[in-house]
Design a protein around this motif. Sequence first.
Motif, PDB file in Angstrom:
ATOM      1  N   GLU A 138       5.403   9.036  33.556  1.00 48.97           N
ATOM      2  CA  GLU A 138       5.773   7.942  33.589  1.00 48.97           C
ATOM      3  C   GLU A 138       7.457   8.360  32.901  1.00 48.97           C
ATOM      4  OE1 GLU A 138       5.975   5.685  36.507  1.00 48.97           O
ATOM      5  OE2 GLU A 138       3.863   6.497  36.718  1.00 48.97           O
ATOM      6  N   ALA A 191       0.352   7.745  31.801  1.00 52.71           N
ATOM      7  CA  ALA A 191       1.623   7.395  30.324  1.00 52.71           C
ATOM      8  C   ALA A 191       2.908   8.554  30.421  1.00 52.71           C
ATOM      9  CB  ALA A 191       1.070   7.312  29.934  1.00 52.71           C
ATOM     10  N   ASP A 202      -5.111   9.319  31.581  1.00 51.81           N
ATOM     11  CA  ASP A 202      -4.472   8.150  30.946  1.00 51.81           C
ATOM     12  C   ASP A 202      -3.447   8.582  29.938  1.00 51.81           C
ATOM     13  OD1 ASP A 202      -5.976   6.564  32.034  1.00 51.81           O
ATOM     14  OD2 ASP A 202      -7.061   5.406  30.107  1.00 51.81           O
TER      15      ASP A 202
END
Length: 401
Positions: A70, A67, A63
Motif C-alpha cells: 500500500e 502493508a 501482513d
Amino acid sequence: MSTTDNAIASAEAHSAHNYHPLPVVVATADGAWVTDVEGRRHLDMLAGYSALNFGHNNRRLIDAARAQLERVTLTSRAFHHDRFADFCTRLAELCGMEMVLPMNTGAEAVETAVKTARKWGYRVKGVPDGMAKIIVASDNFHGRTTTVISFSTDQEARADFGPYTPGFEIVPYGDLTAMRDAMTENTVAVLIEPIQGEAGVVVPPPGYLAGVRELTRERNVLFVADEIQSGLGRTGKTFACEHEGVVPDVYLLGKALGGGVVPVSAVVSSAAVLGVFRPGEHGSTFGGNPLACAVALEVIAMLNSGEYQQRAAELGDHLHRELGMLVGRGAVREVRGRGLWAGVDIEPALGTGREISERLLERRVLVKDTHGSTIRLAPPLVIGKEDLDWGLEQLREVLGD
C-alpha cells in the motif's frame, strides 16, 4: 480430463522442461499444508527447498507485505527508501557482521560472492590481476548460472552449457587435506555449503567447518558459507555453521529470507570485505527493494525470537530418531541431516527417489527426490508434531516398514 490433467498438459505444452514436477497442481496453502485444484490437502514436507521455513501464508509475513504494498514496492537503488537502512542494519546484526549487499535469488548471491572474493583478492590481498582462484567442494550445489555450473560436478547441470568459467578448484567435500593442498598464494576464497543440500543433505565430518575456518585464517583466504538452504533456522540454529561454533567471513543468504513471499537474497560480511565495492561496480534493479526489505525485516524479527530455531531443533531430534529406526531394516540404507532437514537413502530395490516421491504423493505427502534413490525431507518449521508424525507414518507405509 480432470482439472489437474488439463493444467499439467498445458504446462507441458507451453513451458520449457527445466523441471520435472510431481503430478500435483497446488491452488491454495496454509502453514504446512497445501490444497490442490481438486480440493485435496497435502502435507508439504519440502517447504520450497527451505524458502518456506515459516510456512505457507504466514500471517505475519503476509501482513508485512500487504502493508508495504500500500506504500511503495520499488524505487530501484537509484534512490534511498525508508526500509533499506533498517533491513541492512538488522540483517547485519543477525549475522554478527557489518555490511549487507542485497540481491534477489540465491544464485545471484553466489555470483555476487564470487565477484566480491575476486575483487577483495586483487585490491586487498594483492593477487595478480586475472589470477584469483576459489576453492569449492565436489557435489556442491550453488545455483545454475553459467559461472556456477562451471564449478559443479553434476553433469546433468553442466552438459551442453560450455565453455565454462575458469578460476575454480574442486576438492572432495569434507577433506581438509585436499583443501590445504589446493591452496596457493592466488587462492582468494573457499566457497562451501555447511551442509550440502542437493547432494542429499550431507553433513560434513565433525571438525570440518572449524578446520576450514582455521585453514582460511592461516592462509589469508575468505571463508564463504553458502547458507541459502541451511541457514535461517532450518538446522536448529540460525546458521548451520553455529553447530561447530564457526563464523565465516561471508554469509550467503536467500530462500527463507523472503519468507516464501518475495525473492530476497544477500551477501553479508565485514566492511573490510564488502567495502571493496565502489558505486557502479555491481547492482540489481530489484535488489533491496522496499517490498523485499519489509518482508525480510519481519523474517529477521521472527528469527530474533529464537522460537523457530528451537522448534527446528526439538522437532528435528524427533524426526531423526524416527527416521533412524528405519535404518538397517531393509528399506532405508542411511539417514543424514540436522534439525528439520533430512536426506533418506532408500534401498534401490524398493524404487527410485522419484518413484518413492510419487507413492508418497498418492498418500498426500509432498517430498522431492535427488540423486537416485534419495529423498529429501524439509518440512516448514511451523509444522505440528502430529502432522510430522502423520507424514512419517505415510513414509513407513510406502516403504513397507
